[in-house]
Design a protein around this motif. Structure first.
Motif, short mmCIF file in Angstrom:
data_model
loop_
_atom_site.label_atom_id
_atom_site.label_comp_id
_atom_site.label_asym_id
_atom_site.label_seq_id
_atom_site.Cartn_x
_atom_site.Cartn_y
_atom_site.Cartn_z
N MET A 123 42.96 6.69 45.11
CA MET A 123 41.60 7.20 44.89
C MET A 123 41.38 7.48 43.40
SD MET A 123 39.85 10.48 46.69
CE MET A 123 40.33 10.06 48.35
N SER A 124 40.31 7.01 42.87
CA SER A 124 40.04 7.17 41.44
C SER A 124 39.75 8.63 41.10
CB SER A 124 38.85 6.28 41.07
OG SER A 124 38.08 6.90 40.08
N ALA A 125 40.03 8.97 39.84
CA ALA A 125 39.86 10.37 39.43
C ALA A 125 38.39 10.79 39.44
CB ALA A 125 40.45 10.57 38.04
N THR A 126 37.51 9.82 39.29
CA THR A 126 36.09 10.17 39.22
C THR A 126 35.42 10.13 40.59
OG1 THR A 126 35.69 7.88 38.66
CG2 THR A 126 35.65 9.46 36.85
N THR A 127 36.22 9.85 41.61
CA THR A 127 35.64 9.80 42.95
C THR A 127 34.94 11.11 43.28
OG1 THR A 127 37.29 8.28 43.70
CG2 THR A 127 36.24 9.57 45.38
N VAL A 128 33.71 11.00 43.72
CA VAL A 128 32.97 12.24 43.97
C VAL A 128 33.58 13.04 45.11
CG1 VAL A 128 30.75 11.67 42.96
CG2 VAL A 128 31.27 10.88 45.25
N ALA A 129 34.16 12.37 46.09
CA ALA A 129 34.72 13.08 47.23
C ALA A 129 35.89 13.96 46.81
CB ALA A 129 35.18 12.10 48.29
N ALA A 130 36.58 13.52 45.74
CA ALA A 130 37.78 14.25 45.33
C ALA A 130 37.44 15.65 44.81
CB ALA A 130 38.51 13.47 44.24
N ALA A 131 36.27 15.78 44.22
CA ALA A 131 35.92 17.05 43.59
C ALA A 131 35.03 17.90 44.50
CB ALA A 131 35.20 16.78 42.27
N GLU A 132 35.16 17.68 45.80
CA GLU A 132 34.27 18.37 46.72
C GLU A 132 34.46 19.88 46.67
OE1 GLU A 132 31.13 18.11 48.17
OE2 GLU A 132 32.06 16.18 47.91
N GLN A 133 33.35 20.59 46.72
CA GLN A 133 33.42 22.05 46.70
C GLN A 133 33.34 22.56 48.13
OE1 GLN A 133 30.09 22.98 44.22
NE2 GLN A 133 31.10 22.21 42.38
N PRO A 134 33.89 23.76 48.36
CA PRO A 134 33.82 24.29 49.71
C PRO A 134 32.37 24.54 50.13
CG PRO A 134 34.61 25.94 48.17
CD PRO A 134 34.58 24.66 47.43
N ARG A 146 33.45 2.21 49.03
CA ARG A 146 32.99 0.83 48.99
C ARG A 146 31.49 0.83 49.26
NH1 ARG A 146 37.53 -2.49 52.16
NH2 ARG A 146 39.25 -1.81 50.86
N ILE A 147 30.88 -0.29 48.95
CA ILE A 147 29.48 -0.48 49.35
C ILE A 147 29.48 -1.39 50.57
CG2 ILE A 147 27.20 -1.31 48.68
CD1 ILE A 147 27.87 -0.70 45.79
N HIS A 148 29.06 -0.84 51.67
CA HIS A 148 29.05 -1.59 52.92
C HIS A 148 27.63 -2.04 53.25
CE1 HIS A 148 33.12 -0.13 53.90
NE2 HIS A 148 32.72 1.02 53.39
N ALA A 195 30.05 2.28 39.93
CA ALA A 195 31.23 1.91 39.14
C ALA A 195 31.82 3.14 38.45
CB ALA A 195 30.85 0.84 38.11
N VAL A 196 30.96 4.05 38.01
CA VAL A 196 31.42 5.25 37.31
C VAL A 196 31.78 6.36 38.30
CG1 VAL A 196 30.86 6.89 35.48
CG2 VAL A 196 29.86 4.61 35.44
N HIS A 197 31.02 6.45 39.38
CA HIS A 197 31.25 7.48 40.38
C HIS A 197 31.44 6.83 41.75
CE1 HIS A 197 29.97 10.50 37.45
NE2 HIS A 197 28.97 9.68 37.16
N PRO A 198 32.63 6.32 42.01
CA PRO A 198 32.84 5.62 43.29
C PRO A 198 32.54 6.54 44.47
CG PRO A 198 34.74 5.37 41.85
CD PRO A 198 33.85 6.39 41.22
N ARG A 199 31.89 5.98 45.45
CA ARG A 199 31.60 6.72 46.67
C ARG A 199 31.31 5.70 47.76
NH1 ARG A 199 27.43 7.46 42.75
NH2 ARG A 199 25.27 7.22 43.50
N THR A 200 31.11 6.18 48.95
CA THR A 200 30.85 5.25 50.04
C THR A 200 29.35 5.12 50.24
OG1 THR A 200 32.86 6.10 51.05
CG2 THR A 200 31.44 4.71 52.42
N VAL A 201 28.88 3.90 50.18
CA VAL A 201 27.45 3.64 50.35
C VAL A 201 27.27 2.69 51.53
CG1 VAL A 201 25.37 2.66 49.29
CG2 VAL A 201 26.99 3.96 47.88
N ILE A 202 26.41 3.07 52.44
CA ILE A 202 26.06 2.18 53.56
C ILE A 202 24.64 1.72 53.30
CG2 ILE A 202 26.04 1.93 56.07
CD1 ILE A 202 28.59 3.31 55.10
N LEU A 203 24.50 0.43 53.09
CA LEU A 203 23.20 -0.13 52.77
C LEU A 203 22.73 -0.97 53.94
CD1 LEU A 203 21.13 -0.42 50.50
CD2 LEU A 203 22.52 -2.25 49.53
#
Lengths: 248, 294
Positions: A1-12, B30-32, B176-184
């Motif tokens: 998981m990348s360091a910038t992944t938003v899920a990683a920094a989730e707050q309670p 991923r972008i699904h 690309a900068v903020h990877p997250r899961t996107v369902i399109l």
């Protein structure tokens, strides 16, 4: 998981933060929200004041200046909370809020908002009494059948019905969310039948005098705050049970 | 790690079966693409995954937990619906301010930039916006919220081609900068085919394709040539489509590799849109005897 992944920094996720979000969703336009009802009430006041001024000028003894116009505030509050359920709730759920947090937050907001209204009404009632009905013996803020009493009881006398009506409208909104227009009509028809049945029984049993004396004999705080709170409790619990399975 | 899953989910509305024993899992970050025709069941699937609707049977999970009244997981989602309506009292800036308080990762600068790029009037009441502008508000909220799991359900209604491209560009750059899961969820498949990394195709409430986009690009091939050699080549492959013009035959085949030694045949790759259209047609009864892609 990348360091910038938003899920990683989730707050309670705390109940407080969720309720705060619900409050914010319902108060984004705070000025209109709080000011709106009072602007409308001010307009109603101005019209009533002009009419009673004209009456007092032309007629020596026109009797009590009862208006009952303050009840408009009840329906403004009610409609605001109906809209919270019909319009704001779908948006809130899209933003990942739960039904429980939305309903709880809105009920909390209702309690605070109606308490604010009750305090302002009490203050205005004080002015009304001090100025002998705005100088023209007009009863705008007093509900005429309620006698003079202490300030705290006066606040409760306004707050009880305001809160109750708001919660009832909220519950009706919950019915709309769960069953749509069909559900609201069903509730309305049910209500008509119940009230009709009560009227029928009272008339049949010739019990209207007893019914009337109940209102006269019951202490005002019980009548205006105690009994409404029972209805309020039923509305808030019933509304929640309905809305917890609502689809949006 | 999978971020979302459906296990045998069925949803019935009276006699209508909107979802029929649907199972799939989607990987995190991923972008699904959730593809399918209108009324295929895409929206119902997303509603069940966000607990806005309830399955008749089966189980839906996000972040490994059931979503119903589950603030812990729902707080990490954002669901921009095609029909998303804003309260009448809301102006554009109110809708954005409301979303900003809900999402801890909300990026106000990004939101402001998007509002400007989409030409949104921040002070205008939402119910006075054009259909495209309303969609743009949803797009801004969906992107600036940076929710770990974001659903876009046909978010482009009323948006012109330029605005849609802006959406795709900003989505890809921010992702690309903020990877997250996107369902399109979309039926404009050609437009998003370079964007999506994984495809779930739903038709008539059933999953027809659940595969990586790269995998799908090589999965089918169109063969054109004289009838006899094409027929010979096609034998043993799943046929998705067939067109014949005089002595020439053109078939779209699943699972076939181009064969350079067959000099009389022409091989062409099949676009994602073609593959989806042909697979859906196959499912809707054109050739019920044929095996469906899975």
């Amino acid at each position: 998981m990348s360091a910038t992944t938003v899920a990683a920094a989730e707050q309670p996720v705390t109940t407080g933060s969720r309720l705060a979000a619900v409050l914010r969703l319902n108060t984004v336009d705070l000025r209109g929200r709080v000011g709106g009802p009072w602007v409308i009430l001010a307009a109603i006041f101005a019209v009533n004041f002009a009419i009673w001024w004209a009456i007092r000028v032309n007629v020596d003894d026109a009797g009590a200046g009862t208006t009952g116009a303050v009840s408009a505030l009840f329906f403004i509050v009610g409609s605001t909370y109906l809209i919270a359920m019909t319009q704001v709730m779908p948006f809130a759920l899209s933003l990942g809020l739960t039904r429980r947090h939305f309903y709880g937050g809105v009920s909390l907001l209702l309690a605070v908002e109606t308490l604010f209204h009750a305090l302002v009404l009490t203050a205005l009632l004080g002015i009304e009494r001090a100025t002998d009905g705005w100088g023209i013996r007009m009863d705008f803020f007093s509900m005429s059948f309620i006698p003079e009493q202490n300030v705290l009881l006066q606040v409760l006398t306004y707050w009880g019905p305001l809160l109750t009506i708001g919660l009832v409208f909220l519950a009706v909104g919950a019915v709309f969310r769960r069953w749509g227009q069909f559900g609201v009509w069903t509730v309305m028809i049910g209500l008509v039948l119940v009230l009709g049945a009560i009227t029928f029984v009272l008339t049949w049993q010739n019990a209207w005098p007893a019914f009337g004396s109940f209102f006269v004999e019951t202490p005002i705080p019980v009548l205006m705050f105690g009994y409404p709170m029972i209805l309020a409790a039923v509305a808030v619990v019933g509304g929640y049970l309905v809305v917890r399975r609502a689809r949006v | 790690m999978s971020v979302l899953a459906m296990y045998g989910v069925t949803k019935r509305y009276g006699d209508v079966t909107a979802l029929d024993d649907v199972s799939f899992t989607l990987e995190e970050n991923r972008i699904h693409g959730l593809l399918g025709r209108n009324g295929a069941g895409k929206t119902t699937a997303m509603q069940i995954l966000t607990a806005q609707n309830f399955a008749t049977s089966g189980r839906a999970e996000i972040f490994g937990e059931q979503p119903y009244e589950n603030a812990r997981v729902l707080a990490r989602t954002c669901f921009i619906r095609e029909s998303l309506k804003y309260p009448d009292a809301y102006k554009v800036r109110h809708a954005l301010a409301a979303a900003a308080t809900v999402y801890p990762h909300w990026d106000p600068a990004f939101a402001e930039q998007l509002v400007e790029e989409f030409g949104l009037p921040a002070g205008r009441p939402c119910n006075k916006l054009s259909r495209g502008q309303q969609s743009a508000v949803g797009v801004v909220i969906g992107l600036a919220s940076r929710a770990p799991l974001t659903f876009f359900d046909e978010p482009y209604l009323g948006l012109d081609a330029v605005a849609r491209q802006l959406f795709y560009d900003r989505l890809l750059a921010d992702y690309a900068v903020h990877p997250r899961t996107v369902i399109l969820s979309t039926h404009l498949i050609d437009e998003v085919s370079d964007l999506i990394e994984h495809v779930v195709l739903i038709d008539q409430g059933r999953v027809l394709i659940d595969a990586g986009a790269d995998d799908l690009r090589g999965r089918a091939v169109t063969v054109t040539g004289p009838v006899e050699p094409v027929e010979r080549f096609a034998r043993g492959h799943v046929e998705l489509h067939r067109e014949q013009l005089g002595g020439f035959l053109r078939v779209t085949l699943s699972g076939a590799e181009p064969e350079p030694r067959e000099t009389s045949l022409q091989f062409e790759p099949v676009s994602l849109q073609q593959l989806v259209v042909r697979t859906t047609q196959l499912n809707s009864g054109a050739r019920p005897d044929r095996e469906v892609l899975s």
